[in-house]
Write a protein that holds these residues in place. Structure first.
Motif, short mmCIF file in Angstrom:
data_model
loop_
_atom_site.label_atom_id
_atom_site.label_comp_id
_atom_site.label_asym_id
_atom_site.label_seq_id
_atom_site.Cartn_x
_atom_site.Cartn_y
_atom_site.Cartn_z
N LEU A 184 -15.74 -3.88 -2.81
CA LEU A 184 -14.47 -3.72 -3.80
C LEU A 184 -13.32 -4.45 -3.42
CD1 LEU A 184 -13.89 -1.72 -6.73
CD2 LEU A 184 -11.74 -2.77 -5.71
N PHE A 185 -12.89 -4.28 -2.17
CA PHE A 185 -11.59 -4.68 -1.55
C PHE A 185 -11.78 -6.32 -1.30
CE2 PHE A 185 -10.34 -0.35 -0.10
CZ PHE A 185 -9.05 -0.26 -0.85
N LEU A 186 -12.84 -6.54 -0.88
CA LEU A 186 -13.06 -8.04 -0.47
C LEU A 186 -13.24 -8.74 -2.02
CD1 LEU A 186 -13.94 -10.20 1.53
CD2 LEU A 186 -16.35 -9.36 1.41
N GLU A 187 -13.72 -8.26 -2.96
CA GLU A 187 -13.90 -8.80 -4.20
C GLU A 187 -12.72 -9.11 -4.89
OE1 GLU A 187 -15.50 -7.80 -8.68
OE2 GLU A 187 -16.48 -6.69 -7.00
N VAL A 188 -11.81 -8.34 -4.69
CA VAL A 188 -10.32 -8.55 -4.93
C VAL A 188 -9.68 -9.48 -4.31
CG1 VAL A 188 -8.05 -7.41 -5.31
CG2 VAL A 188 -10.27 -5.99 -5.87
N LEU A 189 -9.89 -9.37 -3.03
CA LEU A 189 -8.83 -10.39 -1.90
C LEU A 189 -9.51 -11.88 -2.52
CD1 LEU A 189 -9.48 -8.44 1.35
CD2 LEU A 189 -7.43 -9.20 0.34
N GLY A 229 -7.07 4.58 -5.03
CA GLY A 229 -8.05 5.04 -4.17
C GLY A 229 -8.96 4.28 -2.89
N ALA A 230 -9.51 5.25 -2.26
CA ALA A 230 -10.25 4.63 -0.86
C ALA A 230 -11.44 4.07 -1.46
CB ALA A 230 -10.32 5.67 0.11
N GLN A 231 -11.43 2.79 -2.27
CA GLN A 231 -12.58 2.28 -2.80
C GLN A 231 -13.46 1.48 -1.58
OE1 GLN A 231 -13.38 2.60 -5.58
NE2 GLN A 231 -11.69 3.86 -6.43
N PRO A 232 -14.77 1.40 -2.00
CA PRO A 232 -15.80 0.67 -0.99
C PRO A 232 -15.25 -0.69 -0.42
CG PRO A 232 -17.06 1.60 -2.71
CD PRO A 232 -15.49 1.49 -3.12
N SER A 233 -15.40 -0.94 0.67
CA SER A 233 -14.98 -2.38 1.41
C SER A 233 -15.32 -3.34 0.26
CB SER A 233 -15.50 -2.57 2.79
OG SER A 233 -14.87 -1.32 3.50
N ILE A 292 0.71 -1.32 -0.01
CA ILE A 292 -0.05 -0.02 0.12
C ILE A 292 1.03 1.19 0.01
CG2 ILE A 292 -1.86 1.09 1.11
CD1 ILE A 292 -2.54 -1.51 2.67
N TRP A 293 0.72 1.97 -1.14
CA TRP A 293 1.56 3.33 -1.28
C TRP A 293 0.71 4.33 -0.56
CZ3 TRP A 293 3.01 -0.61 -4.28
CH2 TRP A 293 4.37 -0.61 -4.71
N SER A 294 1.08 5.17 0.25
CA SER A 294 0.15 6.16 1.04
C SER A 294 1.01 7.21 1.49
CB SER A 294 -0.90 5.64 2.16
OG SER A 294 -0.09 5.11 3.05
N ASP A 295 0.54 8.17 1.84
CA ASP A 295 1.11 9.45 2.53
C ASP A 295 0.47 9.68 3.92
OD1 ASP A 295 2.89 11.50 3.03
OD2 ASP A 295 2.32 12.59 1.55
N ILE A 296 1.13 10.12 4.88
CA ILE A 296 0.60 10.49 6.19
C ILE A 296 -0.30 11.63 6.39
CG2 ILE A 296 1.05 11.36 8.58
CD1 ILE A 296 3.68 8.92 6.99
N MET A 297 -0.23 12.73 5.21
CA MET A 297 -1.07 13.74 5.27
C MET A 297 -2.15 13.43 4.34
SD MET A 297 1.41 17.39 5.32
CE MET A 297 -0.03 18.28 4.91
N CYS A 298 -2.56 12.25 3.69
CA CYS A 298 -3.52 12.11 2.83
C CYS A 298 -4.69 11.44 3.74
CB CYS A 298 -3.19 11.01 1.83
SG CYS A 298 -4.39 10.33 0.87
N PRO A 299 -5.83 12.23 3.50
CA PRO A 299 -6.87 11.62 4.33
C PRO A 299 -7.54 10.58 3.88
CG PRO A 299 -7.55 13.87 3.29
CD PRO A 299 -5.93 13.79 3.14
N PHE A 300 -7.48 10.56 2.76
CA PHE A 300 -8.20 9.16 1.98
C PHE A 300 -7.31 7.98 2.24
CE2 PHE A 300 -10.77 12.29 -0.82
CZ PHE A 300 -11.89 11.67 -0.71
N CYS A 301 -6.13 8.15 2.55
CA CYS A 301 -5.31 7.12 2.81
C CYS A 301 -5.82 6.48 4.24
CB CYS A 301 -3.84 7.46 2.89
SG CYS A 301 -2.97 7.93 1.47
N TYR A 302 -6.19 7.30 5.11
CA TYR A 302 -6.62 6.88 6.36
C TYR A 302 -7.94 6.15 6.09
CZ TYR A 302 -6.38 6.77 11.44
OH TYR A 302 -6.48 6.25 13.03
N VAL A 303 -8.86 6.71 5.34
CA VAL A 303 -10.09 6.01 5.08
C VAL A 303 -10.08 4.87 4.27
CG1 VAL A 303 -12.26 6.57 3.84
CG2 VAL A 303 -11.27 8.50 5.17
N GLY A 304 -9.07 4.85 3.46
CA GLY A 304 -8.84 3.65 2.66
C GLY A 304 -8.34 2.55 3.47
N LYS A 305 -7.67 2.83 4.30
CA LYS A 305 -6.97 1.66 5.45
C LYS A 305 -8.31 1.18 6.10
CE LYS A 305 -3.66 1.22 9.26
NZ LYS A 305 -4.60 0.76 10.45
N ARG A 306 -9.13 2.23 6.43
CA ARG A 306 -10.36 1.51 7.40
C ARG A 306 -11.29 0.64 6.51
NH1 ARG A 306 -8.04 2.14 11.10
NH2 ARG A 306 -8.47 3.43 13.10
N ARG A 307 -11.47 1.11 5.05
CA ARG A 307 -12.37 0.43 4.30
C ARG A 307 -11.53 -1.02 3.86
NH1 ARG A 307 -14.29 5.47 0.28
NH2 ARG A 307 -15.73 6.18 1.76
#
Length: 231
Positions: free
Chosen positions: A199-204, A193-197, A5-20
């Protein structure tokens, strides 16, 4: 299965994406077998902290809008964050260059603590208004994770792990990363991007099935069913 996972600490969508992603992982039966690696990506490597500048002012400056409009944009982002259980405190965020924090994450990875460190740094920045470019702050966060304070301070006061950060960013350029978060599953599938959960589950599930295909049945018959009805 490896997830980078490429991300930056100041990126709000990175935190949201992590949660999703975490929501998807909670529904994935093979989650304990995953290897999650956080890769460094600086949205603005030239970023310099301006004493007293708020995140609203910084966003307005970057987007070419008024401070009031910047505030509205951040309020919208805060609402998105609340939907995944995060309470962003835009009033107290400290805009900083994130290079030192990325080095800290590589140090934590050496001790098998990178995922915990990523969460701790994101929480410190987005919800606690802490300066994650400050050596004392990062040393304190490290000790909370069980890292040795002297090692953290000595490493971050030097150039340790700078090469690792630059290598991550080099890899990002090689695979065409233009924005974060950017998720790569087993070097084969990417999600930007911080896609819906869902979609992540589908890819997994897709990646897992491709790595562990079900046996092909060439013939059937002459067998007992689970309920004994075919015997």
């Amino acid at each position: 299965m490896k997830i980078e996972i490429w991300s930056d600490i100041m990126c709000p969508f990175c935190y949201v994406g992590k949660r999703r992603l975490e929501t998807a992982l909670a529904q994935f039966p093979h989650r304990d077998t995953l290897d999650i690696v956080w890769r460094s990506f600086e949205l603005d490597p030239t970023m310099h902290t301006k004493p007293g500048q708020s995140i609203h002012e910084l966003l307005a400056e970057r987007k070419g809008v008024s401070v009031a409009q910047g505030r509205q944009m951040n309020e919208h982002m805060a609402q998105i964050a609340r939907e995944v259980g995060l309470d962003f405190d835009f009033e107290h965020m400290v805009p900083v260059n994130t290079f030192l924090a990325h080095r800290f994450l590589h140090l934590a990875a050496k001790h098998g603590k990178q995922n915990e460190a990523k969460e701790r740094v994101l929480a410190a920045y987005f919800t606690q208004g802490r300066n994650v470019a400050d050596l004392d702050t990062l040393t304190e966060l490290g000790t909370e994770l069980g890292l040795d304070a002297t090692e953290v301070r000595t490493a971050l006061a030097s150039e340790a792990y700078a090469e690792e950060v630059r290598h991550d960013e080099y890899q990002a350029r090689q695979i065409g990363v233009r924005g974060v978060p950017y998720f790569v599953f087993d070097d084969k599938y990417a999600v930007s991007g911080a896609q819906p959960s869902e979609l992540f589950l589908e890819v997994l599930e897709k990646v897992w099935e491709e790595k562990h295909p079900a046996p092909v049945v060439l013939a059937s018959g002459g067998a007992c069913g689970l309920d004994g009805s075919d015997c």
